[in-house]
Scaffold this motif. Sequence first.
Motif, PDB file in Angstrom:
ATOM      1  N   MET A   1       1.016  -1.428  -0.409  1.00  0.00           N
ATOM      2  CA  MET A   1      -0.189  -0.404  -0.342  1.00  0.00           C
ATOM      3  C   MET A   1       0.821   1.124  -0.082  1.00  0.00           C
ATOM      4  N   ILE A   2       0.302   2.387  -1.129  1.00  0.00           N
ATOM      5  CA  ILE A   2       1.381   3.343  -0.920  1.00  0.00           C
ATOM      6  C   ILE A   2       0.548   4.552  -0.793  1.00  0.00           C
ATOM      7  N   THR A   3       0.991   5.494   0.567  1.00  0.00           N
ATOM      8  CA  THR A   3       0.091   5.985   0.523  1.00  0.00           C
ATOM      9  C   THR A   3       0.881   7.961   0.940  1.00  0.00           C
ATOM     10  N   LEU A   4       0.551   9.088  -0.325  1.00  0.00           N
ATOM     11  CA  LEU A   4       0.855  10.111  -0.430  1.00  0.00           C
ATOM     12  C   LEU A   4       0.216  11.170   0.457  1.00  0.00           C
ATOM     13  N   ASN A   5       0.959  11.991   0.626  1.00  0.00           N
ATOM     14  CA  ASN A   5      -0.082  13.438   1.825  1.00  0.00           C
ATOM     15  C   ASN A   5      -0.127  13.969   0.574  1.00  0.00           C
ATOM     16  N   LEU A   6      -1.384  14.626   0.645  1.00  0.00           N
ATOM     17  CA  LEU A   6      -1.927  15.202  -1.026  1.00  0.00           C
ATOM     18  C   LEU A   6      -2.434  16.492   0.523  1.00  0.00           C
ATOM     19  N   ASP A   7      -2.430  16.564   1.460  1.00  0.00           N
ATOM     20  CA  ASP A   7      -3.345  17.600   2.057  1.00  0.00           C
ATOM     21  C   ASP A   7      -2.794  19.223   1.662  1.00  0.00           C
ATOM     22  N   ALA A   8      -1.873  19.349   1.549  1.00  0.00           N
ATOM     23  CA  ALA A   8      -1.165  20.747   1.002  1.00  0.00           C
ATOM     24  C   ALA A   8      -1.747  21.114  -0.080  1.00  0.00           C
ATOM     25  N   VAL A   9      -1.732  20.098  -1.097  1.00  0.00           N
ATOM     26  CA  VAL A   9      -2.194  20.087  -2.977  1.00  0.00           C
ATOM     27  C   VAL A   9      -4.052  20.884  -2.446  1.00  0.00           C
ATOM     28  N   GLY A  10      -5.245  20.050  -1.229  1.00  0.00           N
ATOM     29  CA  GLY A  10      -6.275  20.518  -1.513  1.00  0.00           C
ATOM     30  C   GLY A  10      -7.248  20.228  -2.974  1.00  0.00           C
ATOM     31  N   PHE A  11      -6.842  18.793  -2.528  1.00  0.00           N
ATOM     32  CA  PHE A  11      -7.494  18.181  -3.686  1.00  0.00           C
ATOM     33  C   PHE A  11      -8.829  18.439  -3.468  1.00  0.00           C
ATOM     34  N   SER A  12      -9.733  18.732  -4.176  1.00  0.00           N
ATOM     35  CA  SER A  12     -11.262  18.931  -4.034  1.00  0.00           C
ATOM     36  C   SER A  12     -12.222  17.386  -4.363  1.00  0.00           C
ATOM     37  N   ASP A  13     -13.221  17.564  -4.209  1.00  0.00           N
ATOM     38  CA  ASP A  13     -14.140  16.113  -4.005  1.00  0.00           C
ATOM     39  C   ASP A  13     -14.146  16.037  -5.828  1.00  0.00           C
ATOM     40  N   GLU A  14     -14.445  16.620  -6.288  1.00  0.00           N
ATOM     41  CA  GLU A  14     -14.525  16.710  -7.979  1.00  0.00           C
ATOM     42  C   GLU A  14     -13.179  16.174  -9.233  1.00  0.00           C
ATOM     43  N   GLN A  15     -12.056  16.607  -7.645  1.00  0.00           N
ATOM     44  CA  GLN A  15     -10.558  16.702  -8.797  1.00  0.00           C
ATOM     45  C   GLN A  15     -10.270  14.973  -8.290  1.00  0.00           C
ATOM     46  N   PHE A  16     -10.791  14.291  -7.449  1.00  0.00           N
ATOM     47  CA  PHE A  16     -10.548  12.975  -6.771  1.00  0.00           C
ATOM     48  C   PHE A  16     -11.345  12.609  -7.650  1.00  0.00           C
ATOM     49  N   TYR A  17     -12.033  12.534  -7.753  1.00  0.00           N
ATOM     50  CA  TYR A  17     -13.259  11.872  -9.233  1.00  0.00           C
ATOM     51  C   TYR A  17     -12.464  11.387  -9.809  1.00  0.00           C
ATOM     52  N   GLN A  18     -11.999  12.829 -10.988  1.00  0.00           N
ATOM     53  CA  GLN A  18     -11.584  13.231 -11.925  1.00  0.00           C
ATOM     54  C   GLN A  18     -10.497  11.710 -11.980  1.00  0.00           C
ATOM     55  N   LEU A  19      -9.343  12.108 -11.214  1.00  0.00           N
ATOM     56  CA  LEU A  19      -8.312  10.745 -10.909  1.00  0.00           C
ATOM     57  C   LEU A  19      -8.632   9.243 -10.644  1.00  0.00           C
ATOM     58  N   CYS A  20     -10.213   9.649 -10.280  1.00  0.00           N
ATOM     59  CA  CYS A  20      -9.794   7.557 -10.288  1.00  0.00           C
ATOM     60  C   CYS A  20     -10.321   7.506 -11.754  1.00  0.00           C
ATOM     61  N   GLN A  21     -11.289   8.446 -12.152  1.00  0.00           N
ATOM     62  CA  GLN A  21     -12.176   7.868 -13.240  1.00  0.00           C
ATOM     63  C   GLN A  21     -10.511   8.334 -14.590  1.00  0.00           C
ATOM     64  N   ALA A  22     -10.039   8.653 -14.257  1.00  0.00           N
ATOM     65  CA  ALA A  22      -8.625   9.119 -15.376  1.00  0.00           C
ATOM     66  C   ALA A  22      -7.735   7.944 -14.965  1.00  0.00           C
ATOM     67  N   ASN A  23      -7.649   6.617 -13.774  1.00  0.00           N
ATOM     68  CA  ASN A  23      -7.269   5.933 -13.532  1.00  0.00           C
ATOM     69  C   ASN A  23      -7.809   4.527 -13.108  1.00  0.00           C
ATOM     70  N   PRO A  24      -8.735   4.118 -14.162  1.00  0.00           N
ATOM     71  CA  PRO A  24      -9.394   3.293 -13.361  1.00  0.00           C
ATOM     72  C   PRO A  24      -8.603   1.706 -12.832  1.00  0.00           C
TER      73      PRO A  24
END
Length: 188
Positions: A1-24
């Motif tokens: 399992m890999i964990t990346l701290n993206l808190d400083a980036v401030g991923f929005s809910d929509e950006q996270f959704y798009q990231l998941c859709q782009a990497n199925p």
Amino acid sequence: MITLNLDAVGFSDEQFYQLCQANPNWQLERTAKGELTIMPPVGGVSGNREADLITDINLWNRQTQLGRVFSSSTIFRLPNGGDRSPDVAWVTNQRWDALTPEEQEKFPPICPDFVIELRSRTDSLSQLQEKMQEYLASGLRLGWLINPQAQQVEIYRPQQPVEVVQLPAVLSGEAVLLGFSLELPAFD
């Protein structure tokens, strides 16, 4: 399992959704702390155990028609933060039907009423326990963390200490999954 701290980036809910859709082909989750977790696929033994569990819950639900059953491919956007994907999830019809069609189609902004997390050999127990606490903080009514390596199940309920049950055991759906019980053998 890999964990990346993206808190400083401030991923929005929509950006996270798009990231998941782009990497199925990647199984992604986002913790309440803003960490992105990339989870490896499970092996045959864990995959078979997970299929058995979802089958048991789904058969009960088909008879009672009290809610909706979801697989580990479903990500729930939890009210108290985090985007999590339990191995098995169940939501009452009333709560599911209160969501808009768009909310149901994307990552539902709801905490399941019931979840099962099944620890595979590659899973960190402490990370799964933290995940279960995230569910509780977001409104989970009953959760089971099945740990074949320790031959036990941790049972999570709101405002109660975690109960640890040794395997073999019979687990009750209590007031959440009315009339459901699951006989769990000791694992090889």
